[in-house]
Design an enzyme around this catalytic site. Sequence first.
Site, PDB file in Angstrom:
ATOM      1  NE  ARG A  77      -3.837   0.035   2.135  1.00 42.38           N
ATOM      2  CZ  ARG A  77      -4.950   0.138   1.542  1.00 42.38           C
ATOM      3  NH1 ARG A  77      -5.177  -1.102   0.574  1.00 42.38           N
ATOM      4  NH2 ARG A  77      -5.706   1.084   1.182  1.00 42.38           N
ATOM      5  CG  LEU A  97     -10.790 -10.882  -4.175  1.00 45.87           C
ATOM      6  CD1 LEU A  97     -11.515  -9.730  -4.749  1.00 45.87           C
ATOM      7  CD2 LEU A  97     -11.267 -11.961  -4.521  1.00 45.87           C
ATOM      8  CG  ASP A 112     -16.998  -3.018  -4.617  1.00 42.46           C
ATOM      9  OD1 ASP A 112     -17.000  -2.333  -5.611  1.00 42.46           O
ATOM     10  OD2 ASP A 112     -16.208  -3.131  -3.737  1.00 42.46           O
ATOM     11  CB  CYS A 136     -20.925 -27.092  -1.666  1.00 43.98           C
ATOM     12  SG  CYS A 136     -19.695 -25.511  -1.123  1.00 43.98           S
ATOM     13  CB  CYS A 150     -18.688 -22.740   4.999  1.00 42.54           C
ATOM     14  SG  CYS A 150     -17.882 -22.213   3.575  1.00 42.54           S
TER      15      CYS A 150
END
Length: 374
Positions: free
Chosen positions: A134, A195, A277, A317, A326
């Site tokens: 950063r 990400l 987003d 899953c 989860c």
Amino acid sequence: MNALSIMIKPASGNCNLRCKYCFYHDLANKRDIINYGMMSEQTLKIIVQKAFATKAKTIYFAFQGGEPTLRGLPFFRKFASFINQYNQKQIPVQLALQTNGLLIDQEWTRFFKENHFLIGISLDGPKDIHDLNRLNPQMKSTFNQILKSIDLFNQAPVAYNILTVVTKSVARHATRVYNFFKKHNFKFLQFIPCLDQLGQPQGTHAYSLTAQDYEKFLKTLFDLWYRDLRQGKKISIRMFDNILNLLLGYPAESCDQIGYCSIIPTIESDGSVYPCDFYVLDQWKLGNINQSDFKTMISSAKAEQFRATSRVLPESCRQCNFYQVCRSGCRRHKEAAAMTNYFCSAYQNFYTYSLPRFSQLAQQLSYSPSYPSR
């Protein structure tokens, strides 16, 4: 409509940092129009006007970027005046803003306090860890300026939480990062897994987070948090608060633990609206707030397609012992693995390790999560 959550990008992808892992820079470069410039006050007015026209029982406005404070304080003062103008029925409103903290001064702090903003401020830990990724455009440290901004929030006071991107370095120094935050008396923490670029293999960058890294981080963080909680030193960690909420029979507040994608209208500076987003991409554009309205876009065929895609789960899953807590995780973490969460093994091993103690807390403690919802 019970509640309407809106995310606004008043400065588009413009930013005064050059974070190496910036996911929005990656998304913007995948669009026909990379940067939409600064939002006009007219578009802002229409957003506020049409938000209240939905007759939602609660409205949540959040500002993100890029860096939203680049749009300038007069723009946000105008926003506050629009709320006063159009909220004629006194609907409950919550306001939030995510910032890198570089432009914060006493004027900004006063405005946030007067208008009851919840501020998320990005900080990745101690100076050496934070400054790995950063930096400002001159590739210089931003650490000290961020601490000065937090000091202003403490003095005012302004409600804030710390947002940390869990990179490889953060994951490998979990104890240092946690103790640093504890030393500075930061009580509300949010850790977001880093990400990698959309459509590319995971784990290819120096900052990339592997499932093994994330598993070790979560276990270490949990042990530190659990120890302090048992000693009466409560620190709110968003993910852990959501786990306890689920075990206590309440809904998760964090979208990645709900089990499917909701539509959170995310508005670029030209008024273009997207479902999330993480998906401000041409293929998922729902319309433009200057020509349409929230109800039309939220109920559109493309919005339903977005929701439906998120409900596709592998059989592993559905049969997993930990699905209750989860809920398969964030959709963005499934893009590179055919709808199986990239961090699946990390979550399975973490819940095997921690869930008995989470369950004990849920049964024995009158635990009231204090993380401000967003």
